[in-house]
Design an enzyme around this catalytic site. Structure first.
Site, PDB file in Angstrom:
ATOM      1  CG  LEU A  68     -52.000 -21.706-109.984  1.00  0.00           C
ATOM      2  CD1 LEU A  68     -52.301 -22.009-108.775  1.00  0.00           C
ATOM      3  CD2 LEU A  68     -52.887 -21.029-110.808  1.00  0.00           C
ATOM      4  CG  HIS A  69     -47.033 -25.863-108.277  1.00  0.00           C
ATOM      5  ND1 HIS A  69     -46.587 -24.799-107.447  1.00  0.00           N
ATOM      6  CD2 HIS A  69     -46.615 -26.706-107.563  1.00  0.00           C
ATOM      7  CE1 HIS A  69     -46.169 -25.118-106.345  1.00  0.00           C
ATOM      8  NE2 HIS A  69     -45.800 -26.319-106.199  1.00  0.00           N
ATOM      9  CG  PHE A  70     -53.484 -27.882-108.789  1.00  0.00           C
ATOM     10  CD1 PHE A  70     -53.420 -26.688-109.747  1.00  0.00           C
ATOM     11  CD2 PHE A  70     -54.299 -28.057-107.665  1.00  0.00           C
ATOM     12  CE1 PHE A  70     -54.453 -25.977-109.652  1.00  0.00           C
ATOM     13  CE2 PHE A  70     -55.425 -27.017-107.721  1.00  0.00           C
ATOM     14  CZ  PHE A  70     -55.128 -25.984-108.586  1.00  0.00           C
TER      15      PHE A  70
END
Lengths: 439, 397
Positions: A241-243
């Protein structure tokens, strides 16, 4: 049949290796000063905590609109740490030395000539038909990045204050969220926001993580600092999970596109449809509080995920405007349905490209870039009108928006208004007088 | 913030003389004048009409920036368009929702025009007419962005204010206005129905006339002070000034720093932050155009200067500790960091030098070390300069 595409993943970390090489390294003491159990004991990083109570979207005068506010603390922290890593040589190239331009035209698409971003390596296979895939510890993930690539920890304060601690231990039992550099930056300040990094969450949005991203946008206090998210199947290549985020002080084409109001949720979130833009999508803004805005978006994302619809999301305008764009390009690519000319440009339309910022690796493509080709490429990415209407209906139902489910299906039958006469086909959506959809 | 207010008054008085205030107050219109060269792009003049309409007193408005009149229902895209018009130093006419002091919202037609210095062509002020307009009920004519089918007429009206000043460049100006006009698709109906309020033709003409009148007054009074202005950019001096876009971005950075231009002879300073002026004791006009060597003095180590020169020659960043002198000849140790700064072409456009006074007050920033703040300033400059020379519709330099 499993659908997949082959592409060379962009290196986001200097510790990102081919999967083959990866398996040769064993458990303890990897010697890379990473974030895994082997190296993390005793590690510490700067910690920035924001006041979660502060960001009421309603507050007048909180952020600067006509003119820029002073550089906010968080912005200074990101830029300073990033410049520090620049000088330490951690980036694969100097992105500011890459030529960039606004393509003449109505929307001002942005093109960059970047020959160094993409590696000349063996492409890897990525499955594009499943938006939700379980986390796989054997593949590259962000616990494997070197600590030098991590800039600071980021989270909510316990008290109602904004705080900064230059040295804070990393709590392995209550994983922090961190901001790390992207060693193949698209623009200056390109970073990755990794929620609860040690929990190894797969690439999927949940309420909490989206709220964190929104807080980051608001805290940075700069409308040109935008965050983006790519789901699996919409060109995310790392299932952790990453932005992403970076600074670019020009408007994005998608931000200039007109919108058509659809409805307002009970939480005061105004949802509109993008109009006159090659990719169909939704725009979320307003909301009585930041949390209302955040939940409207994250619940919509969750709906898309649960229905296996790949999508991209762009957080812009200090976190006040969020664009949600379902897409189907990867699937088309896997099925061989994309025009080879477009494939040749090797532009994978992820959130930045869809927003109008294109990184091109061939000089020829850069010189010949026009608004028409950009438009054509992005038009391939979009869901069709019919499919988009279905997806919208799905979303509205899921977020229990004050839209009658039957009404929204009626809307999806694509009634277009007769010229000039706004009254005929207007459909009243119960609840608020202004919730008027005109087709 | 005495010196800030002093700057504000100077911004207006030095250029138009204080007599201009009276003349402007005779105009019935509601408008503000802002200065993009002062950090924060503040309001330097607010008309009587505007203060009356908004319910604010002069002191509550002068020195603040225009965002204070915006609020939760103000359309974000419109706000963005205004921001971009400022960055691109062009005229804009757009409906916008503003809020009075008592919190009540009202629609107004916002018509903003840049005011250019005749001698170096830079933008010295923005004039913004804020004409209250009455809300049209839905279905009454087109509820679309008011630069729709009326686009061509708007062009005329907008030109009306510009044509007065004799200058070249109408073609370029037309090109700029047209980007806004051609942008709107006349098919866009039902756009944010309750958010946009279209001004009537009469109201648009009123706003344009008001701008003309204001520009007339300003031009006239600027002749009295000798610091001439014009509603159109006329660059007689050949020197390309820093755009207000860059000025505004740089004005956000609170650290002491300068920008120097390596492409001009003797690499002069082209920008100096307020903090730099405070640190060194000089006034802005004393440092702009000068090479940084005036900061060195009798006990400055020539080897350090050599180090700086070498770094610049090899286009590298460097950090040095150099003995510098203020205007009053007192000295201080300067932890100086210099870095090349590139624009959109990818080539070096400037060098930035960020100063830290050794042993100086290291407060502010809630614990960011001075070195980190220094690098933060470098980063902020890089972001600001990166978008210069990007091309279509954006300011050069």
């Amino acid at each position: 049949m499993m659908l997949s595409i082959k592409k060379v993943p962009t290196l986001v970390s200097n510790h990102q290796k081919e999967e083959g090489e990866e398996s040769r390294l064993n458990g303890g003491g990897c010697g890379r000063n990473c974030l895994n159990k082997c190296c993390i004991q005793g590690a510490n990083l700067p910690l920035y905590t924001f006041n979660r109570m502060n960001k009421k979207v309603q507050e007048k005068g909180l952020v600067d609109d006509e003119k820029e506010p002073p550089v906010a603390f968080l912005e200074s922290l990101i830029l300073g740490e990033w410049e520090d890593r620049m000088q330490k040589g951690l980036f694969r190239y100097d992105v500011t030395a890459c030529e960039t331009k606004v393509i003449p035209g109505k929307y001002g698409f942005i093109a960059q000539l970047n020959e160094g971003r993409h590696l000349k390596k063996r492409p890897t296979e990525f499955r594009v038909d499943k938006v939700l895939q379980p986390f796989d510890g054997n593949k590259f993930n962000f616990t494997k990045v070197g600590q030098e690539e991590v800039l600071f920890q980021f989270g909510a304060s316990e008290d109602d204050e904004t705080n900064f601690f230059p040295f804070a231990p990393i709590d392995v039992d209550d994983s922090p969220s961190v901001v790390a550099i992207n060693v193949s930056p698209i623009e200056y300040g390109h970073v990755l926001l990794i929620p609860r990094i040690l929990d190894c969450l797969p690439q999927r949005i949940d309420r909490e993580s989206f709220l964190l991203a929104l807080h980051m946008a608001a805290e940075a206090g700069n409308p040109y600092f935008r965050l983006g998210y790519n789901s699996l199947g919409a060109f995310a290549t790392i299932n952790h999970l990453h932005f992403q985020a970076y600074f670019l002080a020009v408007p994005f084409p998608i931000e200039k596109a007109p919108t058509r109001r659809i409805t307002t949720t009970d939480g005061g979130v105004k949802i509109s449809e993008l109009s006159n833009y090659p990719v169909r999508g939704l725009v979320f803004e307003g909301g009585n509080t930041l949390i209302d805005l955040s939940n409207a978006v994250s619940e919509s994302c969750i709906c898309l995920q649960d229905n296996n619809i790949p999508y991209n999301a762009l957080i812009s305008d200090y976190g006040k405007r969020i664009f949600l764009l379902p897409q189907c390009y990867a699937e088309k690519q896997a099925l061989g349905e994309v025009n080879p000319e477009l494939l040749d440009t090797q532009v994978n339309p992820a959130v930045w490209e869809i927003s109008g910022h294109m990184v091109l690796k061939r000089k020829h493509d850069y010189e010949e870039a026009t608004e028409e080709n950009a438009w054509r490429l992005l038009a391939e990415v979009s869901l069709s009108e019919g499919r988009f209407q279905e997806v919208m209906a799905m979303i509205f139902e899921a977020i229990a928006c004050n839209v009658d489910a039957n009404e929204s299906i009626a809307l999806s039958i694509g009634e277009k208004a007769a010229d000039g006469n706004q009254e005929t086909n207007a459909t009243m959506i119960p609840g608020k007088q202004e919730c008027l959809v005109q087709y | 913030m005495e010196s800030h207010l002093g700057l504000i008054d100077q911004s207006f008085d030095a250029r138009y003389s204080s007599w201009a205030r009276e003349a402007l107050d005779e105009l019935p219109d509601s408008f503000t004048v802002t200065d993009p060269c002062i950090s924060g792009h503040p309001i330097v003049f607010a008309s009587r009409g505007f203060l009356k309409m908004s319910g604010y007193s002069k002191d509550e408005v002068i020195g603040k920036n225009g965002r204070m009149f915006q609020g939760p229902a103000t359309n974000r895209r419109s706000v963005m368009e205004i921001r971009e018009a400022i960055r691109e130093e062009r005229t804009i006419q757009i409906s916008l929702l503003n809020y009075r002091k008592d919190g009540t919202p009202f629609w107004m037609l916002f018509h903003m025009s840049p005011v250019f210095s005749k001698d170096d062509g830079r933008v010295v002020h923005f004039v913004a007419v804020r004409l209250p307009i009455s809300r049209r009920p839905r279905g009454f004519g087109r509820n679309c962005n008011n630069l729709g089918e009326d686009g061509s007429r708007i062009l005329e009206i907008v030109f009306g204010s510009c044509r007065r000043e004799v200058c070249t460049d109408s073609v370029a100006e037309m090109g700029r206005c047209r980007t806004l006009d051609s942008f709107v698709d006349s098919d866009n109906r039902g756009l944010e129905a309750e958010e946009l309020c279209e001004a009537s033709d009469l109201e648009k003409r009123k706003a344009a006339t008001a701008i003309n009148n204001i520009l007339s007054v300003l031009t006239h009074y600027s002749e009295l002070t000798g610091r001439l202005v014009s509603g159109k950019r006329c660059n007689s001096s050949g020197m390309v000034p820093l755009s207000s876009s860059l000025n505004i971005s740089l004005g956000r950075i609170k650290q002491s720093f300068v920008l120097t231009n390596p492409h001009l002879p003797d690499m002069p300073i082209v920008y100096a932050s307020d903090a730099f002026l405070n640190l060194t004791g000089y006034a802005r006009h004393e440092v702009l155009g000068q090479n940084c060597r005036f900061l060195s003095g009798p006990d400055t180590d020539p080897k350090t200067i050599c180090q700086i020169k070498k770094a610049i020659q090899s286009e590298q960043a460097c950090s040095v500790r150099i003995l510098n002198y203020r205007k009053d000849r007192s000295s201080f140790w300067n932890l100086l960091h210099i870095s090349p700064v590139r624009n959109a072409t990818g080539k070096i456009a400037f060098y930035v030098g960020v100063q830290i006074e050794e042993g100086g007050k290291n407060e502010g920033g809630k614990g960011l070390s001075p070195e980190m703040r220094q690098l933060g300033a470098v980063g902020a400059v890089k972001v600001a300069v990166r978008s210069l020379w990007m091309g279509a519709g954006t300011s050069k330099t």
